[in-house]
Structures are given as C-alpha cells and as structure tokens.
Design a protein around this motif. Sequence first.
Motif, mmCIF file in Angstrom:
data_model
loop_
_atom_site.group_PDB
_atom_site.id
_atom_site.type_symbol
_atom_site.label_atom_id
_atom_site.label_comp_id
_atom_site.label_asym_id
_atom_site.label_seq_id
_atom_site.Cartn_x
_atom_site.Cartn_y
_atom_site.Cartn_z
ATOM 1 N N UNK A 157 19.005 -18.372 40.886
ATOM 2 C CA UNK A 157 19.622 -17.203 41.527
ATOM 3 C C UNK A 157 21.125 -17.130 41.269
ATOM 4 N N UNK A 158 21.808 -18.293 41.215
ATOM 5 C CA UNK A 158 23.261 -18.245 40.990
ATOM 6 C C UNK A 158 23.563 -17.738 39.579
ATOM 7 N N UNK A 159 22.810 -18.255 38.584
ATOM 8 C CA UNK A 159 23.037 -17.798 37.210
ATOM 9 C C UNK A 159 22.715 -16.312 37.079
ATOM 10 N N UNK A 193 22.749 -14.064 39.367
ATOM 11 C CA UNK A 193 23.759 -13.248 40.058
ATOM 12 C C UNK A 193 24.933 -12.972 39.125
ATOM 13 N N UNK A 194 25.369 -14.010 38.412
ATOM 14 C CA UNK A 194 26.452 -13.834 37.439
ATOM 15 C C UNK A 194 26.050 -12.868 36.327
ATOM 16 N N UNK A 205 26.489 -12.459 47.727
ATOM 17 C CA UNK A 205 25.174 -12.623 47.120
ATOM 18 C C UNK A 205 24.834 -14.103 46.994
ATOM 19 N N UNK A 206 25.823 -14.883 46.579
ATOM 20 C CA UNK A 206 25.561 -16.311 46.410
ATOM 21 C C UNK A 206 25.384 -17.028 47.739
ATOM 22 N N UNK A 219 21.876 -16.477 48.376
ATOM 23 C CA UNK A 219 21.081 -17.379 47.534
ATOM 24 C C UNK A 219 21.085 -18.788 48.101
ATOM 25 N N UNK A 221 24.458 -24.061 44.621
ATOM 26 C CA UNK A 221 24.571 -22.664 44.207
ATOM 27 C C UNK A 221 26.017 -22.326 43.843
ATOM 28 N N UNK A 276 27.232 -23.697 40.442
ATOM 29 C CA UNK A 276 26.700 -22.932 39.312
ATOM 30 C C UNK A 276 27.374 -21.563 39.222
#
Lengths: 385, 307
Positions: free
Chosen positions: A211-213, A215-216, B6-7, B10, B268, B271
């Motif tokens: 999800x973090x990747x 999101x970027x 958003x993160x 997550x 999270x 990353x």
Amino acid sequence: MFLGSLLLLGVQGESSQADASNPITLGFVIPLTGDIPKVGESSRHAAEMLREEIMAQGGLDIGGVKHNLRFIYEDNESKPESAVMAMLKLIERDRVLAIVGPQSSRQAVPAGQVANDNRTPMISPWSTNPDTTLNRPWVFRAAFLDPFQAPVAVDFAMEQFGATTAAVLFALANDYSKGLAEFFRSDFQAKNGAGSVVAYESYGDRDQDFSAQLTNIIRAQPDFIFLPNNYNEVALIVRQASDLGWTGPFMGADAWGSAELMTLCGDLCKGHYFSTHYAAAGATGATREFIEKYQAKYGYTPDDVAALTWDATRLVLEAIQSTGGLSGNPRNDRAAIRDAMAAIEEFEGITGNMRFDDEGDPIKCAVVVRISDAGEFEYTKSVCP
Amino acid sequence: MESLFQNIMNALQWGSFYSLIALGYCLVYGVLRLINFAHGDIFMVGAFIAYFTATFLMGMYTDFSFGLSNPMVLVLTIPITMILTAGVGVTIERVAYRPLRNKGAHRLYVVITALMCGLILQHANLAVLGASRRSFPDLVERSVYTIGGVTFTNLRVATIVAAFLVFAMLYTIISRTRIGMAMRAISYDRFAIPLMGIPVATIVVITFILGSSLAGLAGLLYSMSYPVLEPYMGAMIGWKAFIAAVVGGIGDIRGAFVGGFLLGFLEIMVVAFFPSTFRDLIAFSILLLILSIKPTGIFGMAQTTKI
C-alpha cells in the motif's frame, strides 16, 4: 520439502523394451514448492508427457539404438540457494547428462554458474535475464531475453494506452523482476524523455502489503503501471491498487502467464495486457496439437512455461541424437552434448522458430496477450526481432 | 500531505494485523512465561480454516448449496474460524506444552518445542494441501470510498475497528473478570496459586483459547485483505509481531497492541519516504533503539506482576 523430493524420486522411467542398461538421464531443477509452484507443476507435466511419448515409441533413437529415458525432477523451492544445491546433487550424485531448468531467472542465474563450473550443459526454458547465459558456454535457454521483452512492453503500452508516463513496481530480490524493470525504465525514458517514468518503486522478499508503494505510484499519476512480477504477487498488487482507487491500466510481463493467475487474481486482472512467449488461445499446427494433448492429459491449458519446457527438453534430446552415440563416460558425453547444442542453428519449437546466437540465446518472437473476460489469454499482437 | 493521511490509513490497517497477532503472543507469555513461537503458524492455520469454512458454506464441496448469501457466510465463518483455531491452539498446548510443563522441563525446551510445532504446522499444511496457493473468495462487496483525498475500503475500516474492539474486550476480560484475575495471579506466582484453589490447567487452556481464537480472527481478516494463502504466510508476520510485542512490553496487552501499530507505522512510513530496501533496516533499528533505552519495552515494568 523433503517429502516432495522423495516423492519425485519415485517418478522415473521404467520400460523393458529399450536398452535399459544405459538410460539417458536428464535432470530437471524446477520450483515445485515455494513462491511459484504452478510453474514447477507445469514443467513436470510437459516433461513427463514428452518422456511418455518417446518411451511409447520404444525409447530415444541414438544412432539406431533405442535408449531408455530417465528424468529426475528436483525441487528448487523457488529459492536461489536451493537451486544451487539441486544442481550439484544432479551433477555429482545422479550423473545427469544435461539439466533442464531452473525456470525463473532468480534461480537460473546462480544455477548457470554451477552448470558452467561443472561443465554440464544446462538449458533454462523460461529464464529471460541476460546474466543466465552471459559468458557461459555451457548454458542455453529457450526463451527470449528481457532487453528484447522490455521494448515490446514499452512500444505496446505507448501505442495501446497512448502513454507518455509510466510507473513501475518490481521485486527487488528477484533477478528477473529487477532486471526487466531496469530495461523497461531505460527504454521508456529513451522514448519519452527523462523523468517519464514518474514512479519506480520496489518491494522485498515475501512482502504482502504494497500500500505504501502504491500510494506513491498513484500520487505520481502515471498513464499505466508496469508490473514485471510473479503471478502470485500480481494478484495482490492489482487488488491493492484498486483498493487505493487506481482504475488505470496495467501492463504485465511473461511471469504473469501462469495457469494459476486467474485463480488468484479473478476479475480484477481481466482486460489487462502482458507480453509473453506464446498464446494458447487460437494456436495452430504443432502448437495446437501440443495444447490439445496437454489439455486432455492434465485438464488445463498449458501455460508458457509448459510449452517452453517441452521445447527445451526436445532441444536437448535432439542434441543427444545428433551426437550419434554416447560413450557412457559422463564427462565426455556432456561435452559432446554441449557441442551438439551449440551447433543447432535453427529449431522449430511450439513457441515459435528459434535461431541461436553465440551466447546460446534464441532469437525469437514475443507476443502480447490480453486477458479476456472469460479469463483466457487472447493473442493480440506479435513482435519479432 | 494527502499521501501522508493515506499512509496513516495504510499503517492502521497493517498495524491491526501485527497487533492482533502480538496480543496472542502476549497472553500466553503473560500467563506461562512461554514464548509460543507456533503462534504465527496458528495464524496461518486460522487463515486456511477460514478459507475452507467459507468455501464449504458457499457450497463448493457439496452437491447442494446452503443457499447462504455471502455476507451470511461471513457472519458464520467468523465464529467457526475462531472456535476451530482455538481448538488447534489448545491441542498444541495439550500435546506439546503441558507434558513438558508437568515434568518441570526447563523453559528453553518448551520454546524449542514451540518452534517445532510451528514448523510441523507449516509442513503438514504443505504435505496435505500442496504448494499451490489458495485464493480467498470475496465475501463482501468491496466498495472504495475517497474522503478528502484519502482512499479506503469498507474492509479496511472493518479490520481497524475489529482490532480496536478486540483489544477493548480483552482488556476488560483481564482487568474486570474473575478469569482475568486468575490469569494475573498465575502470572504473579505460579506455585502459590493452586493452593488458593484456582484451577491452573483450566486457566491455561482458557488463555490458549483466547490467544488462538484471536489468531484465527486475524487469519480471516488477513485473508480477506490479502487473498492469496500459502503455508508460509504466518512465519514472517509471526516473528515480526513477536518483536512488536516485546518492544511494546511483553506481558502487558496494552504494550502488544501499541507495539503492533508502532511496527505497522514504521514499516509503511519508511517505504513511503525511502527506498523499500531500507524498510526493515530502519524499522528494526528504531525498535532496537527503543529497547536499549527501555529494556522492558514501552509499557513494561520491572519483573513484578505482568499481564
């Protein structure tokens, strides 16, 4: 894991009509467990089908004498270190004449080193990373290379999606994924200017949350996302991207093309494209014959790795036949087989015609397929060098 | 800024799984001083139990269909998974840990036994079900919402809410009920407690039921979010959840809960701002730093009463 290999050792050829005193032994180093078990299963199915067919004719004809075939399947657990161990075991203990596999570049690159150091011919059916065969005269392959596959994906995406920007998400610990991502990036930037790959994200071994990747990536607003990943990860990535609101296209690579992709990914993968080695839907001639036989025997459409294993194994057997007779001394026989493989200039495979260059790499066409609404891999376009 | 929120979203989801698993570690450790290294694999078994329960209720193995709608299947799958997974946990306790405990074996042997149980669960799964991955069916219609630039799904919200609810329930049980009191008492002094008429064996079984049913719930929620199941799925996440529990202060369930979310956030956020290669390096360096400053963990205290 031990269990798996023990069971497999039981699967060996037996027949009485052929010259059994001197069986032709080939080793297979394939991922029967671990990340990509379906790949190993398909490889074994294809090889067994070939062996049974030849044994039904009384054995492999070498210089007028029929020989028994013995195939030994070793599990590499989808791990580089296990692939190396399996290679050594086959070479030293089982004294195989040649090795087919490993399938994924992640295992094939280190295994190629072992084969070359131990002077045993090896052919990887599915590995697309250049390093597998580079400067290794004993190592061959049956698949096209990533430096060729990447531009195919780039050109197709630019044409199909009208893309000028792209994002990439790749597996850092996987030679195949990392290599293909790099080739893709350099080719895409060469055609669309520097900075056109707006996000270039990686993930580690056994990761499940991207999800973090993602999101970027989504924040960078690419025209499409390139995913050079194994099918099991594709299923997770595609789903999580849609959870984060991504509705754009994905472009995949040949590791998508497993029979298990649709089971894991379901409806979310439909409508996306990927580059691969052959398209099963709508094939003709010998390819179609192979698909029908395989389908009848195992109950599912053979994926690219099955077709490539079939081709690679046939290549080795053809080389063995052209030596005109073996001495029974593994060292000399391996050298003879290697020379015979290097001498093959053109080969008609079911994944297309191949010509071999000096590195032992085939020059052959790639196809782009679309995942149809029925979950089939439909032929869309083929690209030839 | 938007991607920061958003993160956070997550991280809340990812942290929920760590927390749920860390809570199970923490319960067993608090009562028995036993690090149940099989816990990550009990989580994996829970995921598979959830898979088979759900597919069975959907009528995949029977000639007739139960005629249940998917949400109904989910409602039934939750308790069935929790009960069956609790059964697995209790079985392991009966077969592997209790004989050793009764013979007064050194703690080291029990920990090694736990590690072996985990490996047995993994490879029994591999031997019985094979290496092919299973795809968890979609039981809930996924809907994606975007509010103020933050995208989330109904499932994601449900996971986070479930983690908080579970924690609240557990905290209540331990601090307000007689069973919780007995648990704390055993943790305080295992040898004097039987003299007070508290059935130690029963309390231990209850502890395993609680911990393992949480692992089962985590397995179900995890398979719904990451629907690709395989025999080794519990190994890594189990190890990491254990580390999270220790950093939070093992023996205090608040610590396990906070530790799980802390690790989720670290992973999270690293990353999000660095290359993914740095993830575990940075995340675990920070955890190490926390432990070196406070060796008993965030909520830990010196060895007196724990749980």
